[in-house]
Design a protein around this motif. Structure first.
Motif, PDB file in Angstrom:
ATOM      1  N   GLY A 178      -3.862   3.408  -5.635  1.00 39.87           N
ATOM      2  CA  GLY A 178      -2.868   2.636  -4.814  1.00 39.87           C
ATOM      3  C   GLY A 178      -2.209   1.674  -5.462  1.00 39.87           C
ATOM      4  N   SER A 179      -2.811   1.028  -6.463  1.00 42.30           N
ATOM      5  CA  SER A 179      -2.262  -0.160  -7.144  1.00 42.30           C
ATOM      6  C   SER A 179      -1.123   0.097  -7.917  1.00 42.30           C
ATOM      7  N   THR A 194       2.704  -2.737   5.989  1.00 39.07           N
ATOM      8  CA  THR A 194       1.447  -2.386   5.475  1.00 39.07           C
ATOM      9  C   THR A 194       0.903  -1.331   6.729  1.00 39.07           C
ATOM     10  N   GLY A 244      -2.124   0.290   7.636  1.00 36.88           N
ATOM     11  CA  GLY A 244      -3.419   0.050   7.695  1.00 36.88           C
ATOM     12  C   GLY A 244      -3.963  -0.890   6.647  1.00 36.88           C
ATOM     13  N   HIS A 304      -1.460  -6.260   0.634  1.00 38.58           N
ATOM     14  CA  HIS A 304      -2.620  -6.246  -0.573  1.00 38.58           C
ATOM     15  C   HIS A 304      -2.312  -7.011  -1.629  1.00 38.58           C
ATOM     16  N   ALA A 350      -1.671   2.857   1.629  1.00 40.10           N
ATOM     17  CA  ALA A 350      -2.922   3.522   0.625  1.00 40.10           C
ATOM     18  C   ALA A 350      -4.337   4.009   1.562  1.00 40.10           C
ATOM     19  N   CYS A 361      -2.593  -6.225  -4.469  1.00 36.82           N
ATOM     20  CA  CYS A 361      -2.152  -5.481  -5.807  1.00 36.82           C
ATOM     21  C   CYS A 361      -0.545  -5.643  -5.891  1.00 36.82           C
ATOM     22  N   ILE A 418     -12.945  -0.414   1.567  1.00 38.73           N
ATOM     23  CA  ILE A 418     -12.566   0.558   1.859  1.00 38.73           C
ATOM     24  C   ILE A 418     -13.427   1.730   1.184  1.00 38.73           C
ATOM     25  N   ASP A 465      -3.433   6.763  -0.701  1.00 35.26           N
ATOM     26  CA  ASP A 465      -4.643   6.874  -1.408  1.00 35.26           C
ATOM     27  C   ASP A 465      -5.421   8.272  -1.143  1.00 35.26           C
ATOM     28  N   THR A 479      -5.937  -3.481   4.385  1.00 37.55           N
ATOM     29  CA  THR A 479      -7.423  -3.296   3.998  1.00 37.55           C
ATOM     30  C   THR A 479      -8.364  -4.160   4.628  1.00 37.55           C
ATOM     31  N   ASN A 512       1.677   1.559  -6.064  1.00 37.76           N
ATOM     32  CA  ASN A 512       2.702   0.453  -5.414  1.00 37.76           C
ATOM     33  C   ASN A 512       3.598  -0.012  -6.639  1.00 37.76           C
ATOM     34  N   HIS A 567      -8.098   9.088  -2.624  1.00 38.17           N
ATOM     35  CA  HIS A 567      -9.444   8.670  -2.785  1.00 38.17           C
ATOM     36  C   HIS A 567      -9.849   7.911  -1.642  1.00 38.17           C
ATOM     37  N   LYS A 568      -9.168   7.619  -0.770  1.00 28.84           N
ATOM     38  CA  LYS A 568      -9.756   7.099   0.410  1.00 28.84           C
ATOM     39  C   LYS A 568      -9.651   8.119   1.618  1.00 28.84           C
ATOM     40  N   ASP A 616       3.116   0.458   2.675  1.00 27.17           N
ATOM     41  CA  ASP A 616       1.732   0.533   1.803  1.00 27.17           C
ATOM     42  C   ASP A 616       0.573   1.180   2.752  1.00 27.17           C
TER      43      ASP A 616
HETATM   44  C1  PLP Z   1      -6.861   0.137  -1.498  1.00 23.89           C
HETATM   45  C2  PLP Z   1      -5.565  -0.368  -1.022  1.00 23.89           C
HETATM   46  C3  PLP Z   1      -4.595  -0.653  -2.195  1.00 23.89           C
HETATM   47  C4  PLP Z   1      -5.146  -0.592  -3.837  1.00 23.89           C
HETATM   48  O1  PLP Z   1      -5.386   0.987  -4.154  1.00 23.89           O
HETATM   49  P1  PLP Z   1      -6.347   1.184  -5.186  1.00 23.89           P
HETATM   50  O2  PLP Z   1      -6.444   2.580  -5.077  1.00 23.89           O
HETATM   51  O3  PLP Z   1      -7.426   0.275  -5.044  1.00 23.89           O
HETATM   52  O4  PLP Z   1      -5.591   0.885  -6.477  1.00 23.89           O
HETATM   53  C5  PLP Z   1      -3.423  -1.128  -1.857  1.00 23.89           C
HETATM   54  N1  PLP Z   1      -2.852  -1.312  -0.602  1.00 23.89           N
HETATM   55  C6  PLP Z   1      -3.831  -1.055   0.272  1.00 23.89           C
HETATM   56  C7  PLP Z   1      -3.284  -1.366   1.830  1.00 23.89           C
HETATM   57  C8  PLP Z   1      -5.299  -0.399   0.086  1.00 23.89           C
HETATM   58  O5  PLP Z   1      -6.277  -0.343   1.164  1.00 23.89           O
END
Ligand code: PLP
Length: 502
Positions: A177-178, A264, A266, A211, A295, A213, A117, A322, A268, A181, A324-325, A293
């Motif tokens: 995101g980690s 979920t 989206g 994910h 993220a 995480c 991502i 997230d 990863t 979550n 940052h994504k 989730d």
């Molecule tokens: C990226 C992502 C995470 C983890 O997030 P980080 O910002 O990398 O810690 C968790 N779940 C999904 C679906 C993700 O795309």
């Protein structure tokens, strides 16, 4: 990194530790002088700032021609420079960064980064980080940082409105995101009292697209041995509501404790969005916590397509996004929201005597009351400043562009002869070279060879994953700098690779 202890002089000569009157003053003046480089004057600040901004400018001027991935040449001499007793000139130190740190590896700030991502790196957010650091406003607790805490709460409210959460929702800006979550899972653990021997009977429902995480978060939350039921998926890698219902009925009959339905939004790997609306209804009916989730996918809510695909997210008990994504911020920005904000406070409130006069404030929730952190960076500013300076319009346009780019890529990569799944839900496309007559193992080898070929070229950076145990290639259009040019370049590279195979 080597720090030579013998080079550290004693800061204060032993005879000066308890000097009388005048000697003490002299020692203090000497020490003040020696520490002065910590607080440069305006001329030195300008010099340093010009050097740093110059490096940033050189980086940005070549970002469009920068390869998406540069193989690591191994360590250079600069990073082995010992931390000195007297500082080195900025040119020398920044040169080490520019030669040995910035070039190798992936370039998440480049539009050619189409692997995993990709990230962002909005310039406006970088300047916000600079301001946050220079002013060093305290954003953990209201009393020392009322403006900062208010700003973070306004930013969280904006995300909560985007998701469709009620007024009583609460949230926190995390490092990603980690951690977001983890916070949601801890709130859900406590809300359902998943403790003692209930842990072993509790069940979390997700798919293979969850994910990793989440597993980490369960472990960190001390409930690593809850049962995680991996439900089957449809041909678009989405959870099948009927399969969830069947699993819930089976588990209830077996005396287990259905606890959480995890959608979920989206994935990863595949970008797949679970059907949130029916999952939410089932979760509610069964008394399960519904966590989403999102993220990667959450900020597609800014687009009409995203709102359709993510319908039902507003009925969740907690959600993770997230910035940052898909809000293109620099790494280090996650959001967790919990529908009933009191649940967050119930899990994370806690205070020390030294905070007796600082917490709580009747009007504003402090981040420290709803997260594991006390002192933390002023993260809200890097999100607020770009949103205020740019408005949501350019973000919406960039996200719609990513959705269209993924559709374009999906069509064109199929025209090249790759096998693809259904149309992408969001902006990740998976595809596999699977020529007739090749065994699955042979096809796996070919896909690895195609990926390696694209990595050798380096102009764009693609990645692979395993779907149903088979090597599958991915293209993720996420960066605000990814446009038609980069996607066509990826298609060109793939065309060359498959021509070389046949
Ligand atoms: C990226 C992502 C995470 C983890 O997030 P980080 O910002 O990398 O810690 C968790 N779940 C999904 C679906 C993700 O795309």
């Amino acid at each position: 990194m080597e720090v030579r202890l013998e080079t550290i002089p004693e800061a204060v000569p032993p005879e000066a530790t308890s000097p009388p009157g005048d000697d003490l003053r002299a020692a203090l003046r000497r020490l003040e002088r020696a520490a002065r480089p910590l607080d440069p004057g305006s001329t030195r600040r300008r010099h340093l700032r010009n050097r740093v901004l110059g490096l940033g400018e050189r980086f940005l001027r070549q970002i469009r021609t920068q390869p998406g991935f540069v193989p690591d040449p191994g360590p250079g001499p600069g990073l082995d420079t010992p931390i000195p007793e007297r500082g080195l000139p900025p040119e020398v130190v920044l040169g080490i960064l520019e030669r040995e740190v910035i070039p190798p590896g992936a370039h998440p700030a480049s539009g050619a980064h189409l692997a995993y991502i990709p990230g962002g790196g909005l310039y406006h957010a970088a300047l916000a980080d600079w301001l946050a650091a220079v002013t060093n406003k305290y954003a953990g607790v209201f009393l020392p940082g009322p403006g900062a805490v208010r700003l973070e709460n306004r930013v969280l409210r904006w995300v909560a409105d985007l998701v469709g959460y009620p007024r009583e929702a609460g949230g926190n800006l995390t490092s990603g995101g980690s951690l977001a979550n983890l916070i949601a899972l801890v709130a859900a653990r406590d809300a359902h009292d998943i403790s003692g021997d209930r842990i072993h009977r509790a069940v979390l429902y997700a798919t293979s697209q969850v994910h990793h995480c989440i597993h980490k978060a369960l472990h960190v939350a001390g409930i690593g041995c809850v049962r995680v039921r991996t439900l089957p998926v449809d041909d678009g890698h989405r959870m099948i509501p009927e399969a969830l219902e069947a699993a819930l009925a089976e588990d209830r009959a077996a005396g287990l404790l259905p606890w959480m339905v995890l959608g979920t939004a989206g994935a990863t790997d595949t970008g797949a969005v679970d059907p949130l609306e029916p999952l939410g209804k089932i979760a509610r009916r069964e008394g399960c916590w519904f966590h989403v989730d999102a993220a990667y996918g959450g900020f597609f809510l800014l687009t009409p397509h995203g709102r359709r695909v993510l319908r039902g997210i507003e009925e969740s008990d907690s959600v993770v996004l997230d910035p940052h994504k898909t809000l293109f911020l620099p790494w280090g920005s996650g959001v967790v929201l919990v529908r009933d904000g009191a649940r967050l406070a119930a899990s994370f409130a806690g205070s020390g005597h030294y905070l007796q006069d600082a917490l709580p404030d009747p009007l504003e929730v402090s981040p420290a009351e709803v997260s594991p952190e006390l002192t933390k960076p002023f993260r809200g500013l890097r999100m607020w400043l770009p949103l205020m300076l740019l408005g949501t319009g350019p973000f919406r346009a960039a996200l719609e562009e990513k959705l269209l780019l993924a559709r374009h890529f999906h069509r064109e990569v199929r025209a090249l002869g790759f096998r693809t799944g259904p149309e992408p839900d969001l902006s990740v496309v998976t595809y596999r070279w699977d020529p007739p007559g090749a065994t699955p193992q042979e096809a796996d080898r070919m896909n690895r060879a195609i990926l390696e070929g694209t990595r050798r070229d380096g102009r764009v950076f693609l990645s692979s994953t395993l779907l149903e145990g088979r090597v599958t290639l991915r293209m993720a259009a996420v960066s605000f700098r990814t446009h038609l040019r980069e996607v066509e370049q990826a298609l060109d590279l793939l065309r060359c690779q498959v021509e070389a195979l046949s």
